[in-house]
Motif scaffolding. Structure first.
Motif, short mmCIF file in Angstrom:
data_model
loop_
_atom_site.label_atom_id
_atom_site.label_comp_id
_atom_site.label_asym_id
_atom_site.label_seq_id
_atom_site.Cartn_x
_atom_site.Cartn_y
_atom_site.Cartn_z
N TYR A 150 0.86 -1.18 0.00
CA TYR A 150 0.00 0.00 0.00
C TYR A 150 0.90 1.23 0.00
CZ TYR A 150 -4.58 -2.14 0.85
OH TYR A 150 -5.76 -2.84 0.73
N GLU A 152 0.76 5.82 -0.93
CA GLU A 152 -0.10 6.98 -1.15
C GLU A 152 -0.47 7.10 -2.63
OE1 GLU A 152 0.08 11.79 -0.24
OE2 GLU A 152 1.37 10.41 0.87
N LYS A 174 -7.54 1.98 0.49
CA LYS A 174 -7.93 2.11 1.90
C LYS A 174 -7.54 3.50 2.37
CE LYS A 174 -3.79 0.28 4.26
NZ LYS A 174 -3.29 -0.74 5.20
N LYS A 175 -8.15 3.94 3.46
CA LYS A 175 -7.83 5.24 4.05
C LYS A 175 -7.06 5.02 5.34
CE LYS A 175 -9.74 8.97 1.94
NZ LYS A 175 -10.84 9.76 2.46
N GLU A 176 -6.01 5.80 5.52
CA GLU A 176 -5.31 5.87 6.81
C GLU A 176 -5.40 7.31 7.26
OE1 GLU A 176 -1.35 4.34 6.93
OE2 GLU A 176 -2.03 2.25 6.89
N GLY A 177 -6.32 7.57 8.16
CA GLY A 177 -6.61 8.95 8.54
C GLY A 177 -7.25 9.63 7.34
N THR A 178 -6.62 10.70 6.88
CA THR A 178 -7.14 11.41 5.71
C THR A 178 -6.39 11.02 4.43
OG1 THR A 178 -5.62 13.26 6.11
CG2 THR A 178 -7.82 13.40 7.11
N LEU A 181 -4.74 5.54 0.31
CA LEU A 181 -3.69 4.60 -0.10
C LEU A 181 -4.24 3.65 -1.16
CD1 LEU A 181 -2.27 3.61 3.41
CD2 LEU A 181 -1.45 5.42 1.90
#
Length: 198
Positions: A150, A152, A174-178, A181
């Motif tokens: 994964y 950005e 998928k999202k990691e915070g804002t 990815l």
């Protein structure tokens, strides 16, 4: 100056006037590829873009033309390590010129230039897992998968979790915070792999 010729394309060192031609390219309709659309720029911005891509110690850029002398794409090298003889590959093509075999043809002749004339040892790349066409091109040229990761995504505004039209692609993201990815394949080819495949 032409540095390599294939059956469908030839490659030149990137010229400043070729940047003007990129502005006339078509646009990707698929929102997943919007970040590959060449932006509208002022002459000053195009000068800067050219210097950054073509005149840097750790970057080089090459124009890809078809046999009718039209610029159909460009091949970029970044993070060039002149001691270890490695770099990372990036390729962008005019959306109106894809599916014509230009990518595979130009990459094959570029690899010969890269490993023979530039005397490099390894070429790495990162390709989005949803980009099946590009993966097939790289596979046809002898690249192998190192890992799937994964990382950005280029277009942080992509509404992949909001729009129903992008539902089929959600498993790739998928999202990691804002931070959005995406899943990518890290691929590579070495000089030895290339020579064995010739």
């Amino acid at each position: 100056m032409i540095i390599a010729r294939g059956e469908k394309t030839y490659i030149t060192e990137l010229q400043r006037e070729q940047v003007n031609a990129m502005e006339l390219w078509g646009k990707h309709k698929d929102p997943l590829f919007h970040s590959y659309n060449f932006p509208k720029m002022t002459e000053k911005q195009k000068d800067y873009w050219y210097r950054n891509k073509a005149k840097s110690f750790t970057k080089r850029c090459f124009g890809v033309c078809n046999l009718e002398d039209s610029l159909v794409g460009y091949i970029a090298l970044r993070n060039i390590g002149w001691i270890k003889r490695t770099s990372e590959l990036g390729i962008v093509f005019d959306p109106e010129q894809v599916n014509k075999g230009y990518g595979t043809d130009s990459l094959k002749i570029f690899l010969d230039y890269y490993f023979t004339s530039m005397k490099m040892k390894q070429l790495n790349l990162k390709v989005a897992l949803f980009n099946k066409r590009a993966q097939q091109c790289y596979k046809n040229c002898g690249f192998e998968v190192k890992e799937i990761i994964y990382d950005e995504f280029e277009d942080q505004e992509l509404p992949v979790f909001e729009e129903e039209a992008l539902l089929e692609y959600r498993d790739f993201f998928k999202k990691e915070g804002t931070i959005l990815l995406s899943r990518f394949k890290n691929m590579y080819i070495t000089r030895e792999m290339y020579l064995l495949d010739k």
